[in-house]
Design an enzyme around this catalytic site. Structure first.
Site, PDB file in Angstrom:
ATOM      1  N   LYS A  43     -51.686 103.520 -93.556  1.00  0.00           N
ATOM      2  CA  LYS A  43     -50.986 104.735 -94.021  1.00  0.00           C
ATOM      3  C   LYS A  43     -49.458 104.560 -93.945  1.00  0.00           C
ATOM      4  O   LYS A  43     -48.973 103.630 -93.305  1.00  0.00           O
ATOM      5  CB  LYS A  43     -51.471 105.938 -93.223  1.00  0.00           C
ATOM      6  CG  LYS A  43     -52.970 106.223 -93.395  1.00  0.00           C
ATOM      7  CD  LYS A  43     -53.361 106.715 -94.792  1.00  0.00           C
ATOM      8  CE  LYS A  43     -54.805 106.440 -95.163  1.00  0.00           C
ATOM      9  NZ  LYS A  43     -55.773 107.405 -94.698  1.00  0.00           N
TER      10      LYS A  43
HETATM   11  C1  LIG Z   1     -57.165 107.948 -94.573  1.00  0.00           C
HETATM   12  C2  LIG Z   1     -57.515 109.272 -95.052  1.00  0.00           C
HETATM   13  C3  LIG Z   1     -58.068 110.241 -94.201  1.00  0.00           C
HETATM   14  C4  LIG Z   1     -58.529 109.941 -92.809  1.00  0.00           C
HETATM   15  O1  LIG Z   1     -57.543 109.467 -91.959  1.00  0.00           O
HETATM   16  P1  LIG Z   1     -57.966 108.910 -90.523  1.00  0.00           P
HETATM   17  O2  LIG Z   1     -56.690 108.972 -89.734  1.00  0.00           O
HETATM   18  O3  LIG Z   1     -58.443 107.512 -90.731  1.00  0.00           O
HETATM   19  O4  LIG Z   1     -59.014 109.792 -89.978  1.00  0.00           O
HETATM   20  C5  LIG Z   1     -58.263 111.522 -94.691  1.00  0.00           C
HETATM   21  N1  LIG Z   1     -57.966 111.830 -95.958  1.00  0.00           N
HETATM   22  C6  LIG Z   1     -57.453 110.932 -96.804  1.00  0.00           C
HETATM   23  C7  LIG Z   1     -57.115 111.363 -98.199  1.00  0.00           C
HETATM   24  C8  LIG Z   1     -57.232 109.620 -96.394  1.00  0.00           C
HETATM   25  O5  LIG Z   1     -56.752 108.716 -97.264  1.00  0.00           O
END
Ligand SMILES: *Cc1c(COP(=O)(O)O)cnc(C)c1O
Length: 388
Positions: free
Chosen positions: A190
């Site tokens: 991310k």
């Molecule tokens: C990565 C992601 C999540 C989940 O994030 P985590 O921190 O891994 O739980 C939720 N929504 C979207 C759109 C994502 O890309």
């Protein structure tokens, strides 16, 4: 145009970690307090300051946990419906099931791939309690428009996993001027990362208090407070059957440093996006939407869509780049194409025409702040080459 040389492999995404993150993590490890404590609290404060005044931030161990806790705090439960885009990661919808409520899959806009307000209006029923817009790829959803469509009675929880920093019609994503809560992810790929982690932001004191209690077993004070309080450490009270969703200080130390670098890293991703937008503009593909001129796009993803004029279909295109050592990904295979979620969209071709049409065209190209100039140029050149 010269065919590009096959060079070293270019992965789809690599975290951008400097010596500052490494020393902050080392310091946290050596401090003797490695679970949730002072560093997590500092990270929460810094995060709240970053997204805006009047906001509280609650750290959790994933965005999935944050979405779950936010909907729980809003009282979502059995018999409730929660509208989510079908064009998302499964976490957005699975948390609705955790609470025994029903996710309703809505379509996305053909240009932005963000939740289509028209589809939301069409799918709203008297049971609809909340909607979870996703700022897809880091392009802010128009929350003013969404609020107008759903009215004041329906809760809005932003899935901001892709969207730091991002700014749309209602300011920085996470400021909660319109939404009840926003939830960020610090997963490895991310825009800012802590390895794993997440953050809830909200202006609601109830939501902040409830999520703080529920992230740690439903205990009225978290472990850190317990050891600071005049009451003995064993004297805590369990007020609800909570969860184990707290963010430890080691991860928080990394997240804190990444937050200070969020704008610098976004600038780099934006420069990469601008290069791709220019270099790929004459090819048989559709470029991603860039948003309003005054918007800030986080550029977490760069999603192109192959047109009918493309000599390769999407899967062939991915293989062709892969054989040149270039990593790509797909965001997303829409939820209604997964076996579990299929039942939640019985008339997909009727209700989700855009997602159905676009899902076999989308490919995500590498866009990460640690990418070198040569890597960016080679990706663009190879895309050009395989589509010519
Ligand atoms: C990565 C992601 C999540 C989940 O994030 P985590 O921190 O891994 O739980 C939720 N929504 C979207 C759109 C994502 O890309």
């Amino acid at each position: 145009m010269q065919p590009a040389e096959k060079g070293e492999n270019i992965p789809f995404a690599v975290p951008d970690i400097t010596t500052a993150e490494v020393s902050a993590v080392g310091e946290a490890v050596r401090s003797g307090w490695i679970t949730s404590g002072g560093v997590m609290r500092e990270f929460e404060k810094d995060f709240a300051t970053f997204v805006g005044s009047q906001v509280q931030a609650v750290a959790v161990n994933s965005a999935t946990a944050g979405l779950h806790l936010s909907l729980e705090a809003l009282g979502i439960g059995p018999n409730d419906e929660v509208i989510v885009p079908t064009w998302t990661f499964t976490a957005t919808a699975e948390v609705v099931r955790y609470l025994g409520a029903t996710p309703v899959l809505a379509d996305v806009d053909a240009q932005t791939l963000n939740l289509d307000p028209g589809s939301v209006a069409e799918l709203t029923t008297e049971r609809t309690r909340a909607v979870v817009p996703v700022h897809f790829a880091g392009l802010p959803v128009d929350l003013v428009e969404l609020r107008n469509v759903v009215g004041a009675g329906i809760k809005i929880v932003e899935d901001a996993a892709h969207a730091i920093p991002a700014r749309g019609s209602s300011g920085l994503v996470g400021n909660c001027r319109i939404a009840d809560a926003a939830v960020f992810s610090f997963y490895a790929t991310k825009p800012i990362t802590a390895g794993e982690g997440g953050m809830i932001t909200t202006r609601s004191p109830h939501l902040a208090d409830r999520t703080r209690v529920m992230r740690l077993h439903g205990i009225d004070r978290d472990a850190f407070n317990r050891y600071q309080s005049p009451r003995p450490a064993w004297d805590y009270d369990v007020v609800a059957p909570g969860f184990k969703y707290n963010l430890g200080d080691v991860a928080a130390a990394m997240g804190r440093v990444q937050l200070t670098r969020a704008c610098e890293m976004q600038l780099r991703r934006q420069a990469i996006a601008e290069y791709y937008l220019e270099e790929l503009k004459d090819l048989p593909l559709r470029l991603p939407a860039t948003g309003e001129p005054d918007a800030l796009h986080a550029w977490h993803l760069f999603v192109i869509r192959l047109t009918d004029h493309s000599p390769l279909n999407r899967d062939e295109f991915i293989s062709a780049l892969s054989s040149q050592g270039i990593g790509t990904s797909v965001h997303f295979k829409p939820l209604h194409e997964h076996s579990f979620w299929r039942d939640y969209a019985p008339n997909a071709s009727q209700h989700l025409p855009v997602a159905c049409e676009e899902s076999h065209r989308a490919v995500s190209l590498p866009i990460f702040s640690a990418m070198s100039e040569e890597q960016v140029e080679r990706v663009a050149a190879m895309v050009r080459q395989v589509l010519s």
